[in-house]
Design a protein around this motif. Structure first.
Motif, PDB file in Angstrom:
ATOM      1  N   UNK A   1       3.851  14.525 -11.475  1.00 17.77           N
ATOM      2  CA  UNK A   1       4.272  14.585 -12.875  1.00 17.77           C
ATOM      3  C   UNK A   1       3.177  15.170 -13.756  1.00 17.77           C
ATOM      4  N   UNK A   2       1.931  14.732 -13.571  1.00 18.52           N
ATOM      5  CA  UNK A   2       0.810  15.268 -14.354  1.00 18.52           C
ATOM      6  C   UNK A   2       0.641  16.755 -14.069  1.00 18.52           C
ATOM      7  N   UNK A   3       0.758  17.154 -12.810  1.00 12.59           N
ATOM      8  CA  UNK A   3       0.658  18.567 -12.449  1.00 12.59           C
ATOM      9  C   UNK A   3       1.725  19.409 -13.121  1.00 12.59           C
ATOM     10  N   UNK A   4       2.956  18.920 -13.161  1.00 15.36           N
ATOM     11  CA  UNK A   4       4.046  19.651 -13.813  1.00 15.36           C
ATOM     12  C   UNK A   4       3.822  19.775 -15.318  1.00 15.36           C
ATOM     13  N   UNK A   5       3.337  18.717 -15.946  1.00 14.09           N
ATOM     14  CA  UNK A   5       3.069  18.760 -17.390  1.00 14.09           C
ATOM     15  C   UNK A   5       1.969  19.774 -17.687  1.00 14.09           C
TER      16      UNK A   5
ATOM     17  N   UNK B   1       3.710   5.762  -5.544  1.00 11.18           N
ATOM     18  CA  UNK B   1       3.692   5.789  -7.006  1.00 11.18           C
ATOM     19  C   UNK B   1       2.590   6.708  -7.519  1.00 11.18           C
ATOM     20  N   UNK B   2       1.417   6.646  -6.902  1.00 10.84           N
ATOM     21  CA  UNK B   2       0.327   7.557  -7.285  1.00 10.84           C
ATOM     22  C   UNK B   2       0.685   9.007  -6.988  1.00 10.84           C
TER      23      UNK B   2
ATOM     24  N   UNK C   1       0.828  -1.211   0.000  1.00 10.56           N
ATOM     25  CA  UNK C   1       0.000   0.000   0.000  1.00 10.56           C
ATOM     26  C   UNK C   1       0.862   1.260   0.000  1.00 10.56           C
ATOM     27  N   UNK C   2       1.959   1.242   0.746  1.00  8.49           N
ATOM     28  CA  UNK C   2       2.868   2.395   0.767  1.00  8.49           C
ATOM     29  C   UNK C   2       3.496   2.607  -0.606  1.00  8.49           C
ATOM     30  N   UNK C   3       3.896   1.507  -1.261  1.00 12.22           N
ATOM     31  CA  UNK C   3       4.491   1.605  -2.599  1.00 12.22           C
ATOM     32  C   UNK C   3       3.476   2.134  -3.614  1.00 12.22           C
TER      33      UNK C   3
END
Length: 157
Positions: free
Chosen positions: A21-25, A14-15, A8-10
């Protein structure tokens, strides 16, 4: 930590990385997004000067004026509202009065439009989807039966 907690932590980390990443794009692309409007929508929405937009409609008959060099002034209309456009450069060969056009550029403080590029329709059956939708909304452009269906019948027979 149990195996389930590590998993769950992994997945959670990852999410989180994916969201960043989506926010930066999206943040990087905010200046490259260009919205499409018809002349009436520009008047109604009160879009401010300097906004980069695409305006689509018909070239108003009798509005085209060629100035010195390659500068051309014309009006784009949806028959309800007109927008004065100034463009410097070579116009497409199929550009003419009464035809569909899309101009991309910026709105000027005086309400005119300074086009950086102009796109014209490529044959008598084509109308850009956005322009057709705007003209249909105004009740101006009814469209035609698609010729592709009759062409497909001729090819198969």
């Amino acid at each position: 930590m149990t195996r389930k907690q590590r998993r769950l932590a992994l997945i959670g980390s990852a999410l989180g990385v994916l969201a960043v990443a989506v926010g930066l794009v999206l943040f990087a692309m905010r200046d490259t997004i260009v919205f499409f409007y018809g002349p009436t929508e520009i008047a109604q929405k009160g879009i401010g000067p300097g906004a980069r937009v695409r305006i689509g409609g018909l070239v108003k008959p009798g509005s085209m004026v060629r100035e010195a060099g390659q500068t051309v002034q014309f009006a784009i209309t949806d028959t309800a509202t007109d927008v004065a456009v100034t463009y410097t450069g070579l116009l497409p060969d199929l550009f003419r009065e009464g035809q569909g056009v899309i101009a991309e550029g910026t709105l000027q403080p005086d309400g005119s439009f300074r086009a950086a590029s102009v796109l014209a329709k490529h044959d008598e059956r084509y109308m850009p989807r956005e322009v057709a939708a705007a003209l249909k909304k105004q009740g101006v452009w009814q469209g035609e039966q698609p010729a592709a269906a009759s062409d497909a019948k001729a090819v198969t027979q």
